[in-house]
Scaffold this active site. Structure first.
Site, short mmCIF file in Angstrom:
data_model
loop_
_atom_site.label_atom_id
_atom_site.label_comp_id
_atom_site.label_asym_id
_atom_site.label_seq_id
_atom_site.Cartn_x
_atom_site.Cartn_y
_atom_site.Cartn_z
N LYS A 175 30.34 7.26 40.76
CA LYS A 175 31.62 7.40 41.50
C LYS A 175 32.51 8.43 40.83
O LYS A 175 33.67 8.60 41.22
CB LYS A 175 32.34 6.05 41.52
CG LYS A 175 31.56 4.93 42.14
CD LYS A 175 32.34 3.62 41.98
CE LYS A 175 31.42 2.42 42.01
NZ LYS A 175 32.06 1.24 41.42
N HIS A 181 18.51 13.75 18.71
CA HIS A 181 17.99 12.40 19.01
C HIS A 181 17.82 11.71 17.65
O HIS A 181 16.71 11.51 17.16
CB HIS A 181 16.65 12.53 19.74
CG HIS A 181 16.14 11.27 20.36
ND1 HIS A 181 16.64 10.01 20.08
CD2 HIS A 181 15.13 11.06 21.26
CE1 HIS A 181 15.96 9.11 20.77
NE2 HIS A 181 15.05 9.72 21.48
N ARG A 225 22.43 7.39 26.03
CA ARG A 225 21.64 8.60 26.31
C ARG A 225 22.27 9.30 27.50
O ARG A 225 22.61 8.65 28.51
CB ARG A 225 20.19 8.26 26.62
CG ARG A 225 19.43 9.49 27.13
CD ARG A 225 17.95 9.24 27.24
NE ARG A 225 17.34 9.13 25.91
CZ ARG A 225 16.03 9.05 25.72
NH1 ARG A 225 15.20 9.05 26.74
NH2 ARG A 225 15.55 8.96 24.49
N ARG A 230 10.94 4.04 25.61
CA ARG A 230 10.95 3.59 24.23
C ARG A 230 12.34 3.38 23.65
O ARG A 230 12.61 2.35 23.03
CB ARG A 230 10.24 4.61 23.31
CG ARG A 230 8.76 4.44 23.22
CD ARG A 230 8.11 5.79 23.04
NE ARG A 230 8.33 6.55 24.23
CZ ARG A 230 7.56 6.45 25.32
NH1 ARG A 230 6.49 5.70 25.29
NH2 ARG A 230 7.84 7.12 26.42
N THR A 231 13.21 4.36 23.84
CA THR A 231 14.49 4.27 23.12
C THR A 231 15.31 3.08 23.64
O THR A 231 15.80 2.27 22.85
CB THR A 231 15.28 5.59 23.28
OG1 THR A 231 14.39 6.67 22.97
CG2 THR A 231 16.47 5.64 22.35
N1 CP Z 1 10.87 9.09 22.28
C1 CP Z 1 11.69 8.83 23.31
O1 CP Z 1 12.90 9.16 23.29
O2 CP Z 1 11.09 8.18 24.35
P1 CP Z 1 11.82 7.68 25.68
O3 CP Z 1 12.28 8.92 26.43
O4 CP Z 1 10.81 6.88 26.41
O5 CP Z 1 13.03 6.88 25.26
#
Ligand code: CP
Length: 307
Positions: free
Chosen positions: A80, A129, A101, A51-52
Protein backbone atom coordinates in the site's frame (compact mmCIF):
# COMPACT_ATOMS: atom_id res chain seq x y z
CA UNK A 1 21.17 -1.31 21.39
CA UNK A 2 23.14 -2.91 18.55
CA UNK A 3 22.22 -3.92 15.03
CA UNK A 4 23.89 -6.28 12.55
CA UNK A 5 23.92 -4.48 9.20
CA UNK A 6 27.40 -5.31 7.97
CA UNK A 7 29.94 -7.91 9.13
CA UNK A 8 32.20 -5.02 10.17
CA UNK A 9 29.67 -3.97 12.83
CA UNK A 10 31.36 -6.63 14.97
CA UNK A 11 35.10 -6.65 15.72
CA UNK A 12 37.16 -9.77 15.00
CA UNK A 13 37.15 -10.48 18.73
CA UNK A 14 33.35 -10.19 18.89
CA UNK A 15 32.94 -12.44 15.84
CA UNK A 16 35.28 -15.01 17.40
CA UNK A 17 33.16 -14.92 20.59
CA UNK A 18 29.98 -15.29 18.53
CA UNK A 19 31.40 -18.27 16.61
CA UNK A 20 32.50 -19.89 19.87
CA UNK A 21 28.99 -19.41 21.26
CA UNK A 22 27.54 -20.91 18.06
CA UNK A 23 29.86 -23.88 18.44
CA UNK A 24 28.76 -24.40 22.06
CA UNK A 25 25.13 -24.24 20.90
CA UNK A 26 25.92 -26.86 18.24
CA UNK A 27 27.31 -29.25 20.84
CA UNK A 28 24.89 -28.51 23.73
CA UNK A 29 21.51 -27.54 22.24
CA UNK A 30 19.36 -28.39 25.33
CA UNK A 31 21.32 -25.85 27.39
CA UNK A 32 19.93 -23.06 25.20
CA UNK A 33 16.35 -24.29 24.80
CA UNK A 34 14.78 -21.61 27.05
CA UNK A 35 17.20 -18.67 27.01
CA UNK A 36 14.79 -16.58 24.88
CA UNK A 37 11.53 -17.63 26.56
CA UNK A 38 9.01 -14.80 26.08
CA UNK A 39 11.04 -13.05 23.35
CA UNK A 40 9.73 -12.48 19.83
CA UNK A 41 11.56 -12.32 16.51
CA UNK A 42 9.93 -10.55 13.53
CA UNK A 43 11.01 -11.69 10.06
CA UNK A 44 10.37 -8.94 7.49
CA UNK A 45 11.08 -10.44 4.09
CA UNK A 46 10.38 -8.19 1.11
CA UNK A 47 12.28 -10.65 -1.12
CA UNK A 48 12.07 -14.45 -1.48
CA UNK A 49 14.10 -16.63 0.87
CA UNK A 50 14.17 -20.21 2.05
CA UNK A 51 17.27 -20.59 4.22
CA UNK A 52 17.66 -17.18 5.78
CA UNK A 53 14.06 -16.70 6.87
CA UNK A 54 13.48 -20.25 8.01
CA UNK A 55 16.85 -20.56 9.74
CA UNK A 56 16.08 -17.37 11.69
CA UNK A 57 12.71 -18.82 12.64
CA UNK A 58 14.23 -22.17 13.55
CA UNK A 59 16.92 -20.36 15.58
CA UNK A 60 14.42 -18.35 17.64
CA UNK A 61 12.17 -21.37 18.21
CA UNK A 62 15.19 -23.41 19.33
CA UNK A 63 15.97 -20.69 21.89
CA UNK A 64 12.44 -20.88 23.33
CA UNK A 65 11.17 -17.67 21.69
CA UNK A 66 8.44 -17.12 19.14
CA UNK A 67 8.30 -15.70 15.63
CA UNK A 68 5.99 -13.52 13.55
CA UNK A 69 6.41 -11.79 10.22
CA UNK A 70 5.77 -11.71 6.50
CA UNK A 71 7.47 -13.50 3.64
CA UNK A 72 6.76 -11.13 0.73
CA UNK A 73 6.25 -7.41 0.21
CA UNK A 74 2.85 -8.19 -1.35
CA UNK A 75 1.53 -9.60 1.90
CA UNK A 76 2.58 -6.54 3.93
CA UNK A 77 1.50 -2.90 3.90
CA UNK A 78 4.51 -2.16 1.68
CA UNK A 79 2.04 -3.06 -1.09
CA UNK A 80 0.00 0.00 0.00
CA UNK A 81 3.07 2.23 -0.10
CA UNK A 82 4.26 2.11 3.52
CA UNK A 83 7.90 3.07 4.05
CA UNK A 84 10.45 0.76 5.68
CA UNK A 85 10.85 3.33 8.49
CA UNK A 86 7.15 3.32 9.35
CA UNK A 87 6.99 -0.47 9.13
CA UNK A 88 9.88 -0.96 11.58
CA UNK A 89 8.36 1.56 13.99
CA UNK A 90 5.21 -0.56 14.04
CA UNK A 91 7.15 -3.83 14.31
CA UNK A 92 9.08 -2.38 17.27
CA UNK A 93 5.74 -2.48 19.16
CA UNK A 94 5.26 -6.18 18.40
CA UNK A 95 8.67 -7.83 18.63
CA UNK A 96 12.01 -7.71 20.48
CA UNK A 97 14.26 -8.14 17.43
CA UNK A 98 13.79 -8.07 13.64
CA UNK A 99 15.51 -9.71 10.66
CA UNK A 100 14.86 -7.90 7.39
CA UNK A 101 15.53 -8.74 3.74
CA UNK A 102 14.87 -6.08 1.13
CA UNK A 103 15.77 -5.65 -2.56
CA UNK A 104 17.18 -2.14 -2.04
CA UNK A 105 20.74 -1.56 -0.89
CA UNK A 106 20.85 0.33 2.41
CA UNK A 107 17.30 -0.55 3.45
CA UNK A 108 18.39 -2.32 6.64
CA UNK A 109 20.36 0.77 7.62
CA UNK A 110 17.27 2.95 7.01
CA UNK A 111 15.21 0.58 9.17
CA UNK A 112 17.79 0.60 11.97
CA UNK A 113 17.64 4.41 12.19
CA UNK A 114 13.89 4.33 12.91
CA UNK A 115 13.89 1.17 15.04
CA UNK A 116 13.73 0.76 18.79
CA UNK A 117 14.65 -2.94 18.54
CA UNK A 118 17.82 -4.56 17.09
CA UNK A 119 17.68 -4.93 13.29
CA UNK A 120 19.52 -7.70 11.47
CA UNK A 121 20.25 -7.24 7.78
CA UNK A 122 19.14 -10.51 6.16
CA UNK A 123 20.27 -9.25 2.72
CA UNK A 124 19.90 -5.79 1.17
CA UNK A 125 19.90 -5.90 -2.62
CA UNK A 126 23.34 -6.63 -4.09
CA UNK A 127 25.06 -5.05 -1.07
CA UNK A 128 25.58 -7.20 2.05
CA UNK A 129 24.38 -10.43 3.68
CA UNK A 130 26.16 -10.47 7.05
CA UNK A 131 24.45 -13.49 8.59
CA UNK A 132 25.43 -15.57 5.56
CA UNK A 133 28.97 -14.40 6.26
CA UNK A 134 28.77 -15.55 9.88
CA UNK A 135 27.53 -18.89 8.52
CA UNK A 136 30.43 -19.05 6.06
CA UNK A 137 32.99 -18.16 8.74
CA UNK A 138 31.64 -20.83 11.08
CA UNK A 139 31.71 -23.39 8.28
CA UNK A 140 35.30 -22.56 7.31
CA UNK A 141 36.48 -22.48 10.93
CA UNK A 142 34.75 -25.75 11.79
CA UNK A 143 36.05 -27.60 8.72
CA UNK A 144 39.61 -26.27 8.56
CA UNK A 145 40.20 -25.31 12.19
CA UNK A 146 41.21 -21.78 11.25
CA UNK A 147 40.32 -18.44 9.74
CA UNK A 148 43.16 -16.83 7.83
CA UNK A 149 46.28 -18.42 6.33
CA UNK A 150 44.34 -19.64 3.31
CA UNK A 151 43.53 -19.04 -0.35
CA UNK A 152 39.84 -18.51 -1.01
CA UNK A 153 38.46 -18.79 -4.54
CA UNK A 154 35.21 -16.92 -5.17
CA UNK A 155 33.54 -18.00 -8.38
CA UNK A 156 30.55 -16.86 -10.42
CA UNK A 157 28.54 -13.67 -10.06
CA UNK A 158 30.93 -11.50 -8.06
CA UNK A 159 29.20 -8.32 -9.24
CA UNK A 160 25.73 -8.86 -7.79
CA UNK A 161 26.51 -11.59 -5.24
CA UNK A 162 26.06 -9.87 -1.88
CA UNK A 163 27.34 -12.92 0.01
CA UNK A 164 30.69 -12.50 -1.74
CA UNK A 165 30.90 -8.80 -0.85
CA UNK A 166 30.18 -9.50 2.81
CA UNK A 167 32.58 -12.45 2.97
CA UNK A 168 35.48 -10.47 1.50
CA UNK A 169 34.78 -7.61 3.93
CA UNK A 170 34.95 -10.04 6.83
CA UNK A 171 37.85 -12.22 5.71
CA UNK A 172 40.34 -9.45 4.96
CA UNK A 173 40.58 -9.01 8.74
CA UNK A 174 42.20 -12.44 9.19
CA UNK A 175 45.96 -12.74 8.56
CA UNK A 176 47.40 -14.11 5.33
CA UNK A 177 44.10 -14.46 3.49
CA UNK A 178 44.45 -14.48 -0.30
CA UNK A 179 41.66 -14.34 -2.86
CA UNK A 180 41.27 -15.68 -6.37
CA UNK A 181 38.29 -13.91 -7.96
CA UNK A 182 36.94 -16.11 -10.75
CA UNK A 183 34.31 -14.41 -12.91
CA UNK A 184 33.49 -13.47 -16.49
CA UNK A 185 34.40 -9.87 -17.32
CA UNK A 186 30.78 -8.70 -17.02
CA UNK A 187 30.42 -10.10 -13.48
CA UNK A 188 33.70 -8.98 -11.93
CA UNK A 189 33.84 -7.75 -8.34
CA UNK A 190 32.59 -4.14 -7.93
CA UNK A 191 35.32 -1.52 -7.90
CA UNK A 192 34.48 -0.41 -4.34
CA UNK A 193 35.39 -3.90 -3.08
CA UNK A 194 38.52 -4.05 -5.24
CA UNK A 195 39.77 -0.58 -4.31
CA UNK A 196 38.34 0.19 -0.86
CA UNK A 197 38.49 -3.27 0.67
CA UNK A 198 41.13 -5.40 -1.08
CA UNK A 199 43.69 -2.83 -2.20
CA UNK A 200 43.14 -0.56 0.81
CA UNK A 201 43.95 -3.48 3.13
CA UNK A 202 46.93 -4.67 1.02
CA UNK A 203 45.29 -8.04 0.40
CA UNK A 204 46.83 -10.41 -2.14
CA UNK A 205 44.26 -11.16 -4.86
CA UNK A 206 43.98 -11.92 -8.55
CA UNK A 207 41.08 -11.74 -10.98
CA UNK A 208 40.81 -14.58 -13.49
CA UNK A 209 38.28 -16.11 -15.90
CA UNK A 210 39.40 -19.73 -15.79
CA UNK A 211 38.15 -21.95 -12.95
CA UNK A 212 40.19 -25.02 -13.96
CA UNK A 213 43.48 -23.15 -13.70
CA UNK A 214 42.58 -21.72 -10.29
CA UNK A 215 41.46 -25.02 -8.69
CA UNK A 216 44.81 -26.51 -7.54
CA UNK A 217 45.71 -23.43 -5.44
CA UNK A 218 42.52 -23.20 -3.39
CA UNK A 219 41.80 -24.06 0.25
CA UNK A 220 38.18 -22.97 -0.14
CA UNK A 221 36.09 -22.68 -3.31
CA UNK A 222 33.04 -20.47 -2.78
CA UNK A 223 30.64 -20.97 -5.68
CA UNK A 224 27.81 -18.52 -6.35
CA UNK A 225 24.66 -18.42 -8.45
CA UNK A 226 24.31 -15.87 -11.25
CA UNK A 227 21.77 -13.50 -9.68
CA UNK A 228 18.97 -13.48 -12.24
CA UNK A 229 16.85 -11.04 -10.23
CA UNK A 230 19.52 -8.30 -10.41
CA UNK A 231 19.92 -8.33 -14.22
CA UNK A 232 18.30 -5.59 -16.30
CA UNK A 233 18.42 -7.66 -19.47
CA UNK A 234 17.32 -11.31 -19.72
CA UNK A 235 19.56 -11.96 -22.74
CA UNK A 236 22.62 -11.12 -20.64
CA UNK A 237 21.44 -13.47 -17.90
CA UNK A 238 20.90 -16.34 -20.35
CA UNK A 239 24.34 -15.79 -21.87
CA UNK A 240 26.09 -15.78 -18.48
CA UNK A 241 24.04 -18.13 -16.32
CA UNK A 242 26.06 -21.27 -17.01
CA UNK A 243 29.47 -19.63 -17.22
CA UNK A 244 30.84 -21.98 -14.52
CA UNK A 245 29.62 -25.46 -13.70
CA UNK A 246 31.55 -27.32 -11.04
CA UNK A 247 31.52 -31.04 -11.78
CA UNK A 248 33.45 -34.18 -10.85
CA UNK A 249 36.04 -33.55 -13.55
CA UNK A 250 36.84 -30.11 -12.15
CA UNK A 251 36.93 -31.49 -8.58
CA UNK A 252 39.76 -33.82 -9.67
CA UNK A 253 41.89 -30.68 -10.16
CA UNK A 254 41.41 -29.61 -6.54
CA UNK A 255 43.34 -30.57 -3.44
CA UNK A 256 42.02 -33.37 -1.23
CA UNK A 257 41.56 -30.89 1.63
CA UNK A 258 39.80 -28.16 -0.35
CA UNK A 259 36.18 -27.48 0.65
CA UNK A 260 33.38 -26.30 -1.62
CA UNK A 261 30.94 -23.78 -0.13
CA UNK A 262 27.88 -22.18 -1.69
CA UNK A 263 25.36 -19.90 0.06
CA UNK A 264 22.56 -21.63 -1.92
CA UNK A 265 20.12 -21.69 -3.64
CA UNK A 266 22.01 -23.50 -6.39
CA UNK A 267 20.79 -23.46 -9.98
CA UNK A 268 23.30 -25.11 -12.38
CA UNK A 269 26.65 -23.96 -11.05
CA UNK A 270 27.36 -27.11 -9.04
CA UNK A 271 26.45 -30.39 -10.67
CA UNK A 272 24.55 -32.68 -8.28
CA UNK A 273 27.24 -35.33 -8.91
CA UNK A 274 29.53 -33.23 -6.65
CA UNK A 275 27.15 -33.53 -3.68
CA UNK A 276 28.53 -36.90 -2.60
CA UNK A 277 32.14 -35.65 -2.64
CA UNK A 278 33.35 -35.35 1.00
CA UNK A 279 34.66 -31.89 0.14
CA UNK A 280 31.16 -30.61 -0.72
CA UNK A 281 30.25 -28.58 2.38
CA UNK A 282 27.24 -26.55 1.24
CA UNK A 283 24.59 -28.52 3.10
CA UNK A 284 26.70 -28.55 6.29
CA UNK A 285 26.83 -24.78 5.78
CA UNK A 286 23.02 -24.65 5.96
CA UNK A 287 23.08 -26.35 9.37
CA UNK A 288 25.76 -24.00 10.69
CA UNK A 289 23.48 -21.12 9.64
CA UNK A 290 21.03 -22.01 12.40
CA UNK A 291 23.70 -22.06 15.15
CA UNK A 292 25.22 -18.70 14.19
CA UNK A 293 21.78 -17.08 14.00
CA UNK A 294 20.96 -18.47 17.46
CA UNK A 295 24.23 -16.98 18.72
CA UNK A 296 23.51 -13.65 16.99
CA UNK A 297 19.98 -13.37 18.42
CA UNK A 298 21.36 -14.07 21.91
CA UNK A 299 24.14 -11.53 21.45
CA UNK A 300 21.92 -8.72 20.17
CA UNK A 301 19.30 -9.37 22.86
CA UNK A 302 22.10 -9.44 25.46
CA UNK A 303 20.95 -12.83 26.74
CA UNK A 304 23.31 -14.33 29.32
CA UNK A 305 25.06 -17.52 28.24
CA UNK A 306 23.73 -20.34 30.48
CA UNK A 307 26.17 -22.21 32.73
N1 CP B 1 21.71 -18.15 1.35
C1 CP B 1 20.53 -17.52 1.28
O1 CP B 1 20.42 -16.30 1.53
O2 CP B 1 19.48 -18.32 0.91
P1 CP B 1 17.96 -17.87 0.81
O3 CP B 1 17.87 -16.85 -0.32
O4 CP B 1 17.19 -19.11 0.56
O5 CP B 1 17.60 -17.19 2.11
Amino acid sequence: MRHMLNPLDFSVKEIDALLSLASDIEHNPPKYAHVCDGKKLATLFYEPSTRTRLSFESAMLSLGGSVLGFSSADSSSAAKGESVSDTIRAISCYADIAAMRHPKEGSALVASLASSIPVINAGDGGHQHPTQTLTDLMTIRSLTGRLGHMTVGLCGDLKFGRTVHSLINAMVRYPDTRFVLIAPDELRIPSYIREDVLKANHIEFKEVNNLDEAMPDLDILYMTRVQKERFFNEEDYIRLKDCYILDKKKMKLAREDMYVLHPLPRVNEISTEVDSDPRAAYFKQVQYGVYVRMALIMTLLEVEKPC
